[in-house]
Write a protein that holds these residues in place. Structure first.
Motif, mmCIF file in Angstrom:
data_model
loop_
_atom_site.group_PDB
_atom_site.id
_atom_site.type_symbol
_atom_site.label_atom_id
_atom_site.label_comp_id
_atom_site.label_asym_id
_atom_site.label_seq_id
_atom_site.Cartn_x
_atom_site.Cartn_y
_atom_site.Cartn_z
ATOM 1 N N ASN A 164 0.789 -1.386 0.198
ATOM 2 C CA ASN A 164 -0.192 -0.325 0.011
ATOM 3 C C ASN A 164 0.810 1.130 0.154
ATOM 4 N N LYS A 172 2.512 2.204 -2.236
ATOM 5 C CA LYS A 172 1.659 3.487 -3.444
ATOM 6 C C LYS A 172 0.604 5.158 -2.789
ATOM 7 N N TYR A 173 -0.450 3.998 -2.351
ATOM 8 C CA TYR A 173 -1.431 5.434 -1.356
ATOM 9 C C TYR A 173 -0.429 6.145 -1.010
ATOM 10 N N PHE A 179 2.457 7.688 -0.799
ATOM 11 C CA PHE A 179 2.884 8.345 -1.216
ATOM 12 C C PHE A 179 2.137 9.089 -1.512
ATOM 13 N N ALA A 180 1.286 9.048 -2.268
ATOM 14 C CA ALA A 180 0.413 10.249 -3.242
ATOM 15 C C ALA A 180 0.251 10.660 -2.207
ATOM 16 N N VAL A 188 -0.578 11.348 -10.898
ATOM 17 C CA VAL A 188 0.335 10.566 -10.456
ATOM 18 C C VAL A 188 -1.162 9.480 -9.536
ATOM 19 N N ILE A 233 -2.331 5.684 -10.393
ATOM 20 C CA ILE A 233 -2.335 5.222 -8.814
ATOM 21 C C ILE A 233 -3.960 4.124 -9.208
ATOM 22 N N GLU A 239 -4.306 0.128 -10.308
ATOM 23 C CA GLU A 239 -4.912 -0.590 -9.666
ATOM 24 C C GLU A 239 -6.312 -1.029 -9.733
#
Length: 129
Positions: free
Chosen positions: A70, A72-73, A75-76, A119, A123, A127
């Motif tokens: 998780n 990537k979430y 990071f966002a 971004v 993502i 997903e």
């Protein structure tokens, strides 16, 4: 006895976390204006962006260490918090009467917001597709 190679990942994560929190603390300390806290256009984005970045960094490191996926979430969320934080910084320049700095910062926020939205969309597309 454990060797340093077995705990190398832990050392890297600790150094990463210390570096990020030092940068957050330094940015918060340099840009915090006590006399403008009554202005909601400054204080709310500044404080919410700082809190969002701090919590997201902890989650990012946690997901990185345990390989949850998780990250990537988080990071966002770090990027969104950074955009909100920079928006608060640009409002400070506006209230201090520095229009040139305000225009530079608000243009940076607009560009950063565009790339953050890009971004987040990438993502989400990756997903769900």
């Amino acid at each position: 006895m454990t060797s340093i190679h077995e705990s190398k990942e832990l050392f890297l994560i600790i150094v990463f976390l210390i570096t990020i929190f030092y940068m957050l603390f330094k940015g918060f300390k340099e840009n915090f204006r006590k006399k403008y806290l009554y202005l909601y256009n400054y204080s709310i984005p500044f404080i919410i962006g700082s809190i969002l970045m701090g919590i997201s960094v902890i989650g990012f490191v946690y997901s990185f260490y345990y390989s949850i996926g998780n990250g990537k979430y988080f990071f966002a969320l770090i990027l969104i918090g950074l955009c909100v934080f920079c928006y608060g910084r640009s409002n400070v320049a506006k209230y201090e009467g520095n229009n040139k700095l305000y225009k530079i910062r608000i243009n940076n926020v607009k560009r950063m917001s565009f790339y953050t939205i890009l971004v987040v969309l990438l993502i989400l597309l990756r997903e769900f597709l």
